[in-house]
Design a protein around this motif. Structure first.
Motif, PDB file in Angstrom:
ATOM      1  N   GLN A  30      31.099  78.077  41.438  1.00 47.19           N
ATOM      2  CA  GLN A  30      29.446  77.761  41.850  1.00 47.19           C
ATOM      3  C   GLN A  30      29.444  76.856  43.483  1.00 47.19           C
ATOM      4  O   GLN A  30      29.811  75.825  42.368  1.00 47.19           O
ATOM      5  CB  GLN A  30      27.919  78.182  41.404  1.00 47.19           C
ATOM      6  CG  GLN A  30      28.152  78.620  40.703  1.00 47.19           C
ATOM      7  CD  GLN A  30      26.783  79.182  39.521  1.00 47.19           C
ATOM      8  OE1 GLN A  30      25.572  79.416  39.982  1.00 47.19           O
ATOM      9  NE2 GLN A  30      26.848  79.439  38.499  1.00 47.19           N
TER      10      GLN A  30
ATOM     11  N   GLY B 159      27.211  75.896  44.422  1.00 52.63           N
ATOM     12  CA  GLY B 159      25.844  74.834  44.026  1.00 52.63           C
ATOM     13  C   GLY B 159      25.711  74.652  43.355  1.00 52.63           C
ATOM     14  O   GLY B 159      25.061  73.534  42.398  1.00 52.63           O
ATOM     15  N   GLU B 160      26.659  74.303  42.931  1.00 52.12           N
ATOM     16  CA  GLU B 160      27.364  72.921  41.377  1.00 52.12           C
ATOM     17  C   GLU B 160      28.287  71.745  41.535  1.00 52.12           C
ATOM     18  O   GLU B 160      28.362  70.882  40.631  1.00 52.12           O
ATOM     19  CB  GLU B 160      28.018  74.381  40.238  1.00 52.12           C
ATOM     20  CG  GLU B 160      27.158  75.265  39.597  1.00 52.12           C
ATOM     21  CD  GLU B 160      28.255  75.643  38.375  1.00 52.12           C
ATOM     22  OE1 GLU B 160      29.337  75.037  38.583  1.00 52.12           O
ATOM     23  OE2 GLU B 160      27.631  76.122  37.463  1.00 52.12           O
ATOM     24  N   LYS B 161      28.233  71.703  42.716  1.00 57.51           N
ATOM     25  CA  LYS B 161      28.461  70.884  43.250  1.00 57.51           C
ATOM     26  C   LYS B 161      27.179  69.879  44.161  1.00 57.51           C
ATOM     27  O   LYS B 161      25.737  70.619  44.676  1.00 57.51           O
ATOM     28  CB  LYS B 161      29.582  71.106  44.441  1.00 57.51           C
ATOM     29  CG  LYS B 161      31.012  71.695  44.559  1.00 57.51           C
ATOM     30  CD  LYS B 161      31.910  71.121  44.969  1.00 57.51           C
ATOM     31  CE  LYS B 161      32.897  71.376  44.513  1.00 57.51           C
ATOM     32  NZ  LYS B 161      32.856  72.678  44.428  1.00 57.51           N
TER      33      LYS B 161
ATOM     34  N   ALA C  10      24.277  70.639  46.428  1.00 56.91           N
ATOM     35  CA  ALA C  10      23.464  71.848  45.640  1.00 56.91           C
ATOM     36  C   ALA C  10      22.292  71.334  46.922  1.00 56.91           C
ATOM     37  O   ALA C  10      20.971  72.141  45.975  1.00 56.91           O
ATOM     38  CB  ALA C  10      23.549  70.454  44.080  1.00 56.91           C
ATOM     39  N   LEU C  11      21.981  70.073  47.607  1.00 57.83           N
ATOM     40  CA  LEU C  11      20.916  70.042  47.545  1.00 57.83           C
ATOM     41  C   LEU C  11      20.485  70.602  49.282  1.00 57.83           C
ATOM     42  O   LEU C  11      18.887  71.176  49.554  1.00 57.83           O
ATOM     43  CB  LEU C  11      20.990  68.717  48.560  1.00 57.83           C
ATOM     44  CG  LEU C  11      20.768  67.225  47.926  1.00 57.83           C
ATOM     45  CD1 LEU C  11      21.409  66.401  48.601  1.00 57.83           C
ATOM     46  CD2 LEU C  11      19.642  67.112  47.151  1.00 57.83           C
TER      47      LEU C  11
ATOM     48  N   SER D  76      19.893  75.088  50.147  1.00 55.71           N
ATOM     49  CA  SER D  76      20.162  76.700  48.990  1.00 55.71           C
ATOM     50  C   SER D  76      20.493  77.494  50.593  1.00 55.71           C
ATOM     51  O   SER D  76      21.084  77.946  49.126  1.00 55.71           O
ATOM     52  CB  SER D  76      18.452  76.024  48.913  1.00 55.71           C
ATOM     53  OG  SER D  76      17.927  76.724  50.430  1.00 55.71           O
TER      54      SER D  76
ATOM     55  N   TRP E 229      24.269  77.793  49.195  1.00 56.14           N
ATOM     56  CA  TRP E 229      24.250  78.877  47.590  1.00 56.14           C
ATOM     57  C   TRP E 229      23.247  79.844  47.360  1.00 56.14           C
ATOM     58  O   TRP E 229      23.679  80.501  46.472  1.00 56.14           O
ATOM     59  CB  TRP E 229      24.539  77.579  46.476  1.00 56.14           C
ATOM     60  CG  TRP E 229      23.860  76.863  46.365  1.00 56.14           C
ATOM     61  CD1 TRP E 229      23.384  75.567  46.772  1.00 56.14           C
ATOM     62  CD2 TRP E 229      22.072  77.011  45.953  1.00 56.14           C
ATOM     63  NE1 TRP E 229      21.820  74.990  46.512  1.00 56.14           N
ATOM     64  CE2 TRP E 229      21.208  75.894  45.746  1.00 56.14           C
ATOM     65  CE3 TRP E 229      21.702  78.410  45.029  1.00 56.14           C
ATOM     66  CZ2 TRP E 229      19.934  75.674  45.420  1.00 56.14           C
ATOM     67  CZ3 TRP E 229      20.311  78.025  44.751  1.00 56.14           C
ATOM     68  CH2 TRP E 229      19.035  76.501  44.671  1.00 56.14           C
TER      69      TRP E 229
ATOM     70  N   GLU F 232      24.263  83.131  44.740  1.00 59.07           N
ATOM     71  CA  GLU F 232      23.725  82.947  43.066  1.00 59.07           C
ATOM     72  C   GLU F 232      22.892  84.622  43.552  1.00 59.07           C
ATOM     73  O   GLU F 232      23.198  84.483  42.450  1.00 59.07           O
ATOM     74  CB  GLU F 232      22.294  82.241  43.522  1.00 59.07           C
ATOM     75  CG  GLU F 232      21.454  82.374  42.567  1.00 59.07           C
ATOM     76  CD  GLU F 232      21.326  81.337  41.468  1.00 59.07           C
ATOM     77  OE1 GLU F 232      23.127  80.379  41.639  1.00 59.07           O
ATOM     78  OE2 GLU F 232      20.170  80.314  40.554  1.00 59.07           O
TER      79      GLU F 232
END
Lengths: 323, 288
Positions: free
Chosen positions: B123, B125-127, B131-132, B134, B137, B141
């Motif tokens: 994923q 967005g897990e970095k 992650a900041l 959206s 990711w 998601e």
């Protein structure tokens, strides 16, 4: 009316701001990632002292000194995290509370040319106050104080926004999952150690911002500003507002300092004069300082009994723990 | 170790074509106790393998060693031909070898759907920094959510997706844990006592799910006590006792093996305790 006014002022004052930043940092560590950091005072101390000494002793420019403060805090987080984050949660608690005390005593007793012992470091906020756009009193605050508050609450806003973005992302989900059960998270292919380290560093850096605000607000830093009381009050505020909620630490800080001031104001009125309303065998005006903490303590005990999730928490979540 | 020579002759080196997992000389001692002392084990690809043995045989410890949750004293093991001895647990999982736990570990304060989404691999967005944003990711998601919903429907948990995982019943937690393991898209699923504490009706449905994993091309290794169940679904059985592998083979071969019967029932299970040891007592009467 004076009582209420000064309570409101305390609720948004400098003390509330830096406690609030410390609580937001702790919220990342304890609220979201489940890390028991009992040394948040140490993170504030290292940030504040690193900044203060950089300016006072080494004449570094303002933003370089800020960077030194942040870097020193991140380094502290790494030093504490590397040996303990692979171990059970309680080891971090022991290491952090011990480290915070070591840091406080170190600043109080070593390198007196730089740290000046218990007198602390001062004369470092010229650059900060030169940028102050306020010249007269605002809302009854001194312009210097109001400037610190404006910067402080802006930092609170920015760090809360940062957390809002992070905690609704997959990154935040991993953090919350680690709080629940780190072995399960590991079994799903996530590097738990790395996430815990990121949380520890991020929380420490936000706490470090609180250290800066403390330093600007007092125009000096002393070792006694960073006793372990600070950490425990921060925990209290966090739990009062609700852990793992963006708004929890802000609410907690404002309400805690507001009600503390309100209580001492009311007690002050009741014990004032030659013929006070409360009898002197019960309480005298010299005892208010301690009694207000007793009353806040009782209020918190009641809160824990009747609303264990804090003001913004979800009752259903707490009920899960009882299963 | 008197029985070591005997071991080398029989259950070791069963020579399976294309095993997915091969382990050699894996040992783990706790103080003076040798909890695991496995000479050689192979897990056949695309089949259901049962790991059985009496309590304290070292099955779960062996599981923990293979999946990186514990460190072995000695030994080598390979997954798809790649050595993964003492590799950290999260890397083992990323390679496609995912385990569940004997005591289910659901993430109580996350919703059922979040439990599932968490398990998706790779994923973005897990970095921390991505992650900041959206936008980086949210597409991924969405795809993960879709896949999670399909799996939840398959395990009949779709009605529960917004509930806290901590509010599920014991059986539902087992299902969620299995579904969550599948989100990782594993090649080898390792189930530690999937049927423990589950009622008979749900047991049947869990059995169906385990079989369906094989149909989907996955390899399954599971720890179990219930012999009927082992006979019912497994293609291959490994028997451990006192840290050693004492037999490997098809369910029928293994269950007829005298050493297995002895390990489970005691060496003198078929002699009357009131009698002296009688060598003429018939051993085959107990073999079910």
């Amino acid at each position: 009316m004076d009582t209420i006014e000064s309570a409101l002022r305390a609720a948004i004052g400098i003390q509330a701001v830096y406690f609030c930043l410390a609580a937001i940092g702790l919220n990342v560590q304890f609220g979201y990632a489940g890390l028991l950091n009992f040394g948040q005072a140490g993170f504030l101390a290292v940030g504040a002292y690193a900044f203060a000494v950089s300016v006072a002793s080494f004449d570094l420019p303002f933003f370089v000194a800020i960077f030194v403060g942040l870097a020193a805090t991140a380094l502290l987080a790494l030093i504490l995290g590397i040996p303990t984050l692979r171990l059970r949660a309680d080891y971090l608690a022991i290491a952090t509370i011990a480290a915070a005390e070591v840091i406080r005593l170190f600043f109080g007793a070593s390198f007196k040319d730089y740290f000046n012992g218990r007198d602390g470091v001062s004369q470092f906020s010229t650059a900060f106050q030169e940028a102050n756009p306020f010249s007269g009193p605002v809302l009854g605050f001194r312009p210097d104080d109001f400037w610190v508050m404006v910067v402080g609450w802006t930092l609170v806003l920015l760090s809360s926004l940062l957390l809002l973005l992070l905690m609704r992302s997959p990154w935040g989900r991993v953090l919350k999952a680690i709080r629940e059960d780190e072995e399960a998270v590991r079994s799903l292919g996530k590097n738990v150690y790395s996430y815990k380290m990121q949380a520890l560093v991020l929380g420490g850096l936000i706490g470090c911002l609180g250290g800066f605000i403390l330093a600007f607000g007092q125009n000096s830093v002393q070792p006694d500003n960073f006793s372990s009381d600070l950490t425990f009050i921060v925990y209290t505020m966090l739990i009062l507002g609700g852990a793992a909620r963006i708004f929890g630490p802000i609410f907690g800080a404002v309400v805690f300092w507001g009600s503390l001031s309100l209580i001492s104001g009311i007690l002050g009125d009741l014990t004032a004069g030659d013929n006070p309303i409360l009898p002197t065998w019960l309480i005298t005006d010299q005892q208010i300082g301690s009694v207000r903490f007793m009353i806040v303590g009782i209020a918190l005990i009641l809160l824990m009994i009747f609303r264990p999730q804090g003001v913004f928490g979800d009752r259903k979540e707490i009920a899960l723990d009882a299963r | 170790m008197p029985d070591k020579t005997e071991l080398a002759q029989d259950p070791a080196k069963p020579s399976i074509d294309d095993p997915i997992l091969v382990a050699d000389n894996v040992t783990r001692t706790f103080g003076g106790l040798k909890a695991v002392d496995v000479e050689h084990v192979e897990i056949p690809r695309g089949k259901i393998t049962a790991l059985i043995g009496p309590n304290g045989a070292g099955k779960t410890t062996f599981f923990n060693l293979l999946t990186g949750f514990d460190e072995a004293d000695t030994g080598t093991w390979t997954f798809n031909g790649r050595s993964i001895a003492n590799t950290p647990a999260h890397k083992v999982a990323r390679l496609g070898m995912v385990r569940t736990f004997q005591l289910t570990k659901v993430l109580s304060k996350l919703s059922v759907l979040e439990n599932m989404r968490l398990a998706a691999t790779g994923q973005k967005g897990e970095k921390f920094f991505s992650a900041l944003f959206s936008g980086l990711w949210s597409g991924q998601e969405k795809a993960n959510t879709e896949r999670a919903r399909e799996l939840l429907a398959r395990f009949k948990l779709d009605a529960k997706e917004d509930d806290f995982a901590g509010s599920l019943s014991g059986g539902q937690r087992k299902l969620l844990e299995m579904a969550r393991a599948l989100m990782v898209e594993p090649e080898l699923v390792m189930l530690d006592e999937p049927m423990a504490g589950v009622n008979p009706a749900l047991k049947q449905s869990l059995l169906g799910h385990v079989k369906s994993l094989r149909e989907d091309g996955m390899t399954v290794l599971f720890v179990e006590h219930d012999m009927d169940m082992v006979r019912d679904i497994s293609d291959h059985v490994i028997v451990m006792a006192q840290g050693k592998v004492i037999a490997q083979g098809t369910p029928d071969q293994v269950m007829g093996d005298q050493r297995v019967i002895d390990a489970y029932l005691g060496e003198h299970h078929d002699t009357d305790i009131t009698q002296e040891r009688d060598p003429s007592a018939a051993p085959e009467t107990e073999a079910r």
